[in-house]
Write an enzyme that holds these catalytic residues in place. Structure first.
Site, PDB file in Angstrom:
ATOM      1  N   TRP A 156      -0.064 -12.178  -0.703  1.00 42.70           N
ATOM      2  CA  TRP A 156       0.004 -11.271   0.465  1.00 42.70           C
ATOM      3  C   TRP A 156      -1.356 -11.133   1.153  1.00 42.70           C
ATOM      4  O   TRP A 156      -1.775 -10.024   1.495  1.00 42.70           O
ATOM      5  CB  TRP A 156       0.504  -9.872   0.053  1.00 42.70           C
ATOM      6  CG  TRP A 156       1.721  -9.900  -0.793  1.00 42.70           C
ATOM      7  CD1 TRP A 156       2.969 -10.278  -0.419  1.00 42.70           C
ATOM      8  CD2 TRP A 156       1.809  -9.534  -2.195  1.00 42.70           C
ATOM      9  NE1 TRP A 156       3.831 -10.173  -1.487  1.00 42.70           N
ATOM     10  CE2 TRP A 156       3.152  -9.722  -2.582  1.00 42.70           C
ATOM     11  CE3 TRP A 156       0.892  -9.062  -3.131  1.00 42.70           C
ATOM     12  CZ2 TRP A 156       3.595  -9.460  -3.875  1.00 42.70           C
ATOM     13  CZ3 TRP A 156       1.322  -8.807  -4.420  1.00 42.70           C
ATOM     14  CH2 TRP A 156       2.663  -9.017  -4.781  1.00 42.70           C
ATOM     15  N   ARG A 243      -9.259   2.125   4.145  1.00 39.17           N
ATOM     16  CA  ARG A 243      -8.167   3.106   4.269  1.00 39.17           C
ATOM     17  C   ARG A 243      -8.330   3.945   5.540  1.00 39.17           C
ATOM     18  O   ARG A 243      -7.333   4.429   6.087  1.00 39.17           O
ATOM     19  CB  ARG A 243      -8.091   3.953   2.986  1.00 39.17           C
ATOM     20  CG  ARG A 243      -7.516   3.117   1.854  1.00 39.17           C
ATOM     21  CD  ARG A 243      -7.655   3.681   0.459  1.00 39.17           C
ATOM     22  NE  ARG A 243      -7.172   2.671  -0.504  1.00 39.17           N
ATOM     23  CZ  ARG A 243      -7.443   2.664  -1.798  1.00 39.17           C
ATOM     24  NH1 ARG A 243      -8.186   3.622  -2.325  1.00 39.17           N
ATOM     25  NH2 ARG A 243      -6.966   1.703  -2.577  1.00 39.17           N
ATOM     26  N   GLU A 363      -3.423  -1.793   1.266  1.00 38.34           N
ATOM     27  CA  GLU A 363      -4.678  -1.073   0.982  1.00 38.34           C
ATOM     28  C   GLU A 363      -4.434   0.199   0.156  1.00 38.34           C
ATOM     29  O   GLU A 363      -5.089   1.229   0.341  1.00 38.34           O
ATOM     30  CB  GLU A 363      -5.460  -0.809   2.275  1.00 38.34           C
ATOM     31  CG  GLU A 363      -5.787  -2.133   2.951  1.00 38.34           C
ATOM     32  CD  GLU A 363      -7.025  -2.171   3.800  1.00 38.34           C
ATOM     33  OE1 GLU A 363      -7.870  -1.278   3.662  1.00 38.34           O
ATOM     34  OE2 GLU A 363      -7.146  -3.125   4.575  1.00 38.34           O
TER      35      GLU A 363
END
Ligand code: CAA
Length: 379
Positions: A156, A243, A363
């Site tokens: 991913w 983030r 994340e």
């Protein structure tokens, strides 16, 4: 306490808003449909300085603050989250990591072209058997003296086939758990490094997501980032800032959907009046706007803490948790307000709803953000 943005912040936000409308909006539905990477748009974002926003000018960046980053991420994400994730990953996970932990030689060789947006990077942490549990890596890096030998698979990976510079996190000593992890700079084209399958995703379909394979890849010793064993902390520190980027992406997805729902509710007639005259719709709009404002404040607060050199791990996790949940709720309501039109592609909101979902996953999932926040509270 000042809640006002500076002239400079307003200018950068306007520049991002104009760029999103003129360059990202045309073709966004087609790129989503055909999983087409926004290559031209990424080049343009590089020229505008969006790909190395917070890197100092000495290393080719724009030298802006994290508040500007939030503003840009929100505007780009209102229109195209597949493009904005490139901005988030390149800034927070790649450029930040190299500028703050890389050697001078690594900065000269790798950071400058990344910050100028001449090339993009990919952050290679997740594996088939290691997602939320980021210490469970099985990609290995064996110390061979003047180089490391890398073996394993990453999953991913955003910018998987389009990146030139890859930051790969690998185990050098399985007995030491997180203290035996290191981060390495791997170049596209290094023998043994191959790009694997492209993922056929639910959302952010224009984003380029691949698995990657390392088979006896010789990585020069000078490509290890930081001291031996510092790779896990390196990854966690990059993710703290990342983030904020993903929280701002979620905020943008939510506010894009909200703006569309607001306009639609004022234009669409039902029962002899506009939808916006119905209390059921008014209350939905009020909830959407309130959650978005709260998410925006959390994003800006996390960015402000970062800009002022204060701890921001808890704030960035709170921002990501709340903004991503807001993105999911808001886009779902936006589809609902649009009714049948919301369920078809030309109205954009169904794409925003699909795009919102990933912000609760990558994340660090929402569950991981709960772990980070509660550990900070109980520390
Ligand atoms: N900064 C610095 N150090 C940190 C840190 C931080 N934010 N968080 C943890 N550490 C340190 C700890 O202090 C500890 O070090 P010491 O033993 O020396 O004190 C060490 O790291 C291990 O910490 P934990 O015991 O807390 O580690 P854990 O195994 O319990 O995991 C976790 C903590 C928060 C759950 C972490 O594994 C995590 O964040 N998981 C999610 C991973 C993730 O976000 N993956 C996203 C993939 S990247 C991606 O999605 C990018 C993309 O393409 C869009």
């Amino acid at each position: 306490m000042l809640f006002q943005l500076s002239e400079e912040h307003l200018m950068i936000r306007q520049a991002a808003r104009d760029f999103a409308q003129t360059e990202l909006k045309p073709g966004v539905i087609e790129r989503d449909e055909h999983q087409k990477f926004p290559a031209e748009q990424v080049k343009l974002m590089g020229r505008l300085g969006f790909l190395g926003m917070m890197v100092s000018s000495q290393y080719g960046g724009s030298g802006m603050d994290a508040v500007s980053y939030v503003l840009v991420m929100e505007e780009l994400s209102k229109v195209d989250a597949s493009a904005s994730v490139v901005v988030s990953v390149n800034n927070s996970l790649i450029c930040y990591g190299l500028e703050h932990f890389g050697s001078e030689a690594q900065k000269q060789k790798y950071l400058i072209p990344l910050a100028k947006g001449e090339v993009i990077g990919a952050f290679c942490l997740s594996e088939p058997e290691a997602g939320s549990d980021a210490t469970a890596l099985s990609t290995s890096a064996v110390d061979m003296g003047d180089h490391y030998l890398l073996n394993g698979t990453k999953n991913w990976i955003t910018n998987g086939s389009t990146a030139s510079t890859y930051l790969a996190i690998a185990q050098t000593d399985t007995n030491k758990r997180h203290q035996g992890i290191n981060a390495f700079i791997v170049e596209k084209g290094m023998p043994g490094f191959t790009i694997g399958q492209k993922e056929n995703k639910m959302g952010i379909r224009g984003s380029d997501t691949h698995s990657l394979h390392f088979s006896d890849v010789k990585v020069p010793k000078e490509n290890r980032i930081g001291d031996d064993g510092s790779g896990f902390k390196f990854a966690m520190t990059c993710l703290e800032g990342g983030r904020i980027g993903i929280a701002s992406q979620a905020l943008g997805i939510a506010s894009g959907a909200y703006e569309m729902a607001l306009n639609y509710a004022q234009e669409r007639k039902a029962f002899g009046k506009s939808l916006a005259d119905l209390q059921a719709i008014q209350f939905k709009l009020a909830d959407m706007a309130t959650n978005i404002e709260a998410a925006r404040l959390l994003c800006l607060k996390a960015a402000w803490l970062k800009d002022n050199g204060l701890p921001y791990a808890q704030a960035s996790s709170m921002a990501k948790l709340f903004a991503s949940e807001t993105a999911m709720k808001t886009t779902t309501e936006a589809v609902q307000i649009h009714g049948g039109y919301g369920y078809v592609k030309e109205y954009h909101v169904e794409r925003l709803m699909r795009d919102a979902k990933i912000t609760q996953i990558y994340e660090g999932t929402s569950e991981i953000q709960h772990i980070v926040i509660s550990r900070q509270l109980l520390k």
